[in-house]
Design a protein around this motif. Structure first.
Motif, PDB file in Angstrom:
ATOM      1  N   GLY A   1       0.816  -1.209   0.000  1.00 14.20           N
ATOM      2  CA  GLY A   1       0.000   0.000   0.000  1.00 14.20           C
ATOM      3  C   GLY A   1       0.850   1.260   0.000  1.00 14.20           C
TER       4      GLY A   1
ATOM      5  N   ILE B   1      -4.441   2.286   4.847  1.00 15.56           N
ATOM      6  CA  ILE B   1      -5.724   1.867   4.265  1.00 15.56           C
ATOM      7  C   ILE B   1      -5.640   0.426   3.771  1.00 15.56           C
ATOM      8  N   ALA B   2      -4.504   0.057   3.168  1.00 16.65           N
ATOM      9  CA  ALA B   2      -4.324  -1.320   2.709  1.00 16.65           C
ATOM     10  C   ALA B   2      -4.392  -2.298   3.874  1.00 16.65           C
TER      11      ALA B   2
ATOM     12  N   SER C   1      -7.968  -2.511   5.168  1.00 15.67           N
ATOM     13  CA  SER C   1      -8.795  -3.277   4.222  1.00 15.67           C
ATOM     14  C   SER C   1      -8.583  -4.772   4.401  1.00 15.67           C
TER      15      SER C   1
ATOM     16  N   VAL D   1      -5.505  -7.713  -1.775  1.00 19.34           N
ATOM     17  CA  VAL D   1      -6.218  -6.609  -1.136  1.00 19.34           C
ATOM     18  C   VAL D   1      -5.358  -5.354  -1.121  1.00 19.34           C
TER      19      VAL D   1
ATOM     20  N   SER E   1      -5.268  -3.771  -4.667  1.00 21.81           N
ATOM     21  CA  SER E   1      -6.565  -3.222  -5.083  1.00 21.81           C
ATOM     22  C   SER E   1      -6.972  -2.033  -4.227  1.00 21.81           C
ATOM     23  N   SER E   2      -6.739  -2.084  -2.924  1.00 16.32           N
ATOM     24  CA  SER E   2      -7.103  -0.954  -2.058  1.00 16.32           C
ATOM     25  C   SER E   2      -6.264   0.273  -2.370  1.00 16.32           C
TER      26      SER E   2
ATOM     27  N   ILE F   1      -7.625   1.847  -5.556  1.00 12.75           N
ATOM     28  CA  ILE F   1      -8.867   2.593  -5.313  1.00 12.75           C
ATOM     29  C   ILE F   1      -8.560   3.913  -4.627  1.00 12.75           C
ATOM     30  N   TYR F   2      -7.709   3.856  -3.616  1.00 16.14           N
ATOM     31  CA  TYR F   2      -7.336   5.058  -2.853  1.00 16.14           C
ATOM     32  C   TYR F   2      -6.696   6.105  -3.749  1.00 16.14           C
TER      33      TYR F   2
ATOM     34  N   THR G   1     -12.826   3.515   0.095  1.00 15.45           N
ATOM     35  CA  THR G   1     -12.069   2.271  -0.063  1.00 15.45           C
ATOM     36  C   THR G   1     -12.473   1.250   0.989  1.00 15.45           C
ATOM     37  N   LEU G   2     -12.535   1.676   2.239  1.00 13.16           N
ATOM     38  CA  LEU G   2     -12.858   0.748   3.318  1.00 13.16           C
ATOM     39  C   LEU G   2     -14.306   0.270   3.234  1.00 13.16           C
TER      40      LEU G   2
ATOM     41  N   PHE H   1     -14.462  -2.713   0.842  1.00 16.11           N
ATOM     42  CA  PHE H   1     -14.030  -4.004   1.393  1.00 16.11           C
ATOM     43  C   PHE H   1     -14.948  -4.475   2.515  1.00 16.11           C
TER      44      PHE H   1
END
Length: 440
Positions: free
Chosen positions: A91, A108-109, A112, A149, A152-153, A156-157, A190-191, A194
Motif C-alpha cells: 500500500g 488503508i491497505a 482493508s 487486497v 486493489s485498495s 482505489i485510494y 475504499t474501506l 471491502f
C-alpha cells in the motif's frame, strides 16, 4: 557460434526483461518484501538460537524449555505476522509510485485486509473464541489475500485522490491535519468497498475471503511453486537473463518470491511448533543453495578452479579480484570480468551447473539425506557452508554445499581449460584471441 542466434534471442529477451524489471507492480512487490527483510532476519536469528543442536548438552530440559518459551515471541512477532508488513509495504510503495500520500495508502491497505480477516478462532471440539485474530491469518495463510487486497485498495485510494475527491482545508491548518482530512473521503470509500465484500461473503455465503483465496488461489500456486520442474525453469530463466546482461534475480524473483516466501513461512511455522519441515523448495532453498554459493551461478567454484588449475595471467588476475567478494556471494567481478555475459564459450556450464546442483540438492533433501531449510532467513552475504548449516540447522546442510561446490567445479573445468589455453596463447603472442568466439 552463430551471432545471429544470439541477436535474435537478445531482441526477444531484452525488451521483455526490461518490461518486467520496470513493471510498477513487480517493483512494488519486491520493495514490500524488502521492507519485511530486517524483521524476518531478527526472527530467524531467534529461531537459530532456540534450536542450536548442542543446547540440550549444556542446559537441563527445564531450562531449555524456558529459554525456548522466552525466545519464541521473536519469530511470532516477525515472520509469524509477515503478511502485515507486506500488506502495508504494498500500500505504501504503490501509493508512493503514484505520488499520493504513501503512509495513508499503507494504512488503508492494512485496514482493508483486516476488514476481510475473521476475528474468531475455531478450535476443534471447542466453542469458537470471538474477538481474536488467529496468527496464521497474518502469516503464510493470509499472504496471497493480503497482496490482492493491498494492490486493489491502494489503486482505489489513489484513483479517488487523483480525481481530487478530497476535503481541502484552508491555509494555516497544520500539514498533518490537512493530510488527514484529505485522506478521509478516499479512505472511507475504499474501506466501505471491502466492508461490503466482507458482509456479502460472510452473511450470504457463510465463509470468509481468507478461505476462498487460500483454497482457490494460494494452495494451487504454492503447490506449483514447490515443485522441482517449475524451480528448474526459474533457474534456467535466471541464468539466461544474466547471460544477456540482465539481472535475472530481480526479474524472476519478483514473480516467484511471493510463492517462495509463503513456503518459507509455512516451513518456519511448522518447524517452531513440531520440528518438521513440509516443503523442500522455499525462499531459503533458493537463496542458500544457488546464490549462497558465491553469487548467481555459484561462481565461487569457478574462481577457485581458475586460481588452482588455470595458467592464464589474465584469468588469474580476474579470479584474485573476484575471490573476496565471491566468498560473500558477490560475483559481478566474475560475471563481467571473465566475462560470462554474452560469452558463448561459457553458456553451457553457466546454465547447466546451477540446474544440476539444484536437482542434486532437491534429491538429497527429498530422500532424507539432508534436512531441508527450516524457513529461517539467512543474510545473503553469509559465506558458503556457514549459511548451509544456519539454514537447515544441520551440519549436513553445509556439507551438501561443499558437494555442490565440487559439482560446479567439475562442470566448469573443461570449459575453463579451453578459455585458459586461448588466453595463454594470446598472452604468448599466439593466435588465441577470443574475439571470434565472444559475442559483443
Amino acid at each position: 557460434m552463430n551471432q545471429g542466434v544470439f541477436d535474435k534471442i537478445s531482441k526477444f529477451l531484452v525488451p521483455l526483461a526490461g518490461k518486467l524489471n520496470n513493471n510498477r507492480y513487480l517493483t512494488v512487490l519486491r520493495d514490500a518484501f524488502m521492507l519485511a527483510f530486517p524483521l524476518t532476519i531478527f526472527g530467524s536469528i531467534a529461531v537459530v538460537l532456540m534450536n542450536l543442536p548442542f543446547l540440550d548438552k549444556i542446559m537441563s530440559q527445564s531450562s531449555l524449555n524456558t529459554f525456548r518459551s522466552a525466545m519464541n515471541i521473536a519469530p511470532q512477532a516477525t515472520m509469524g505476522i509477515m503478511t502485515i508488513f507486506v500488506v502495508f509495504g504494498i500500500g505504501y510503495y504503490l501509493s508512493k509510485s503514484y505520488n499520493v500520500e504513501a503512509v495513508f495508502g499503507g494504512a488503508i491497505a492494512l485496514t482493508s485486509f483486516l476488514l476481510l480477516t475473521p476475528f474468531v478462532l475455531l478450535v476443534k471440539g471447542q466453542e469458537a473464541i470471538q474477538n481474536v485474530i488467529p496468527v496464521d491469518r497474518l502469516g503464510a495463510k493470509g499472504m496471497f489475500l493480503g497482496m490482492i487486497v493491498a494492490f486493489s485498495s491502494a489503486e482505489i485510494y489513489r484513483f479517488i485522490v487523483q480525481k481530487d475527491i478530497t476535503i481541502k482545508m484552508p491555509n494555516g491548518v497544520p500539514p498533518a491535519v490537512a493530510k488527514s482530512f484529505s485522506a478521509l473521503i478516499p479512505a472511507a470509500i475504499t474501506l466501505t468497498f471491502f466492508l461490503a465484500i466482507n458482509i456479502l461473503v460472510t452473511q450470504v455465503f457463510h465463509t470468509n475471503m481468507h478461505d476462498i483465496i487460500y483454497n482457490l488461489v494460494q494452495t494451487p500456486l504454492v503447490g506449483l511453486g514447490s515443485g522441482i520442474i517449475p524451480t528448474l525453469i526459474a533457474i534456467f530463466a535466471t541464468q539466461i537473463l544474466w547471460f544477456f546482461g540482465l539481472h535475472g534475480q530481480i526479474i524472476i524473483n519478483s514473480v516467484m518470491d511471493p510463492i517462495w516466501n509463503t513456503l518459507a513461512i509455512e516451513n518456519l511455522e511448522s518447524y517452531t511448533k513440531t520440528g518438521e519441515v513440509h516443503h523442500i523448495i522455499s525462499k531459503p532453498f533458493m537463496d542458500i543453495y544457488t546464490v549462497g554459493m558465491g553469487g548467481t551461478g555459484m561462481t565461487l567454484a569457478v574462481v577457485v578452479a581458475i586460481l588452482l588449475f588455470m595458467k592464464s595471467k589474465q584469468m588469474k588476475q580476474i579470479a584474485k579480484l573476484g575471490l573476496a567478494p565471491g566468498i560473500f556471494n558477490v560475483n559481478e567481478p566474475i560475471i563481467f570480468g571473465l566475462p560470462i555475459v554474452m560469452n558463448p564459450l561459457i553458456i553451457i556450464p553457466w546454465i547447466l551447473a546451477p540446474m544440476l546442483v539444484t536437482l542434486v540438492t532437491y534429491i538429497s533433501m527429498s530422500t532424507g539425506l539432508v534436512p531441508p531449510p527450516t524457513g529461517v532467513t539467512v543474510p545473503w552475504t553469509v559465506p558458503i557452508f556457514i549459511n548451509g548449516i544456519m539454514a537447515t540447522n544441520s551440519l549436513a546442510g553445509g556439507l551438501l554445499q561443499l558437494v555442490n561446490f565440487v559439482i560446479v567445479l567439475v562442470v566448469w573445468f573443461p570449459f575453463l581449460k579451453v578459455i585458459d589455453r586461448m588466453n595463454v596463447q594470446k598472452e604468448q603472442g599466439g593466435n588465441g584471441d577470443q574475439s571470434d568466439w565472444k559475442v559483443s
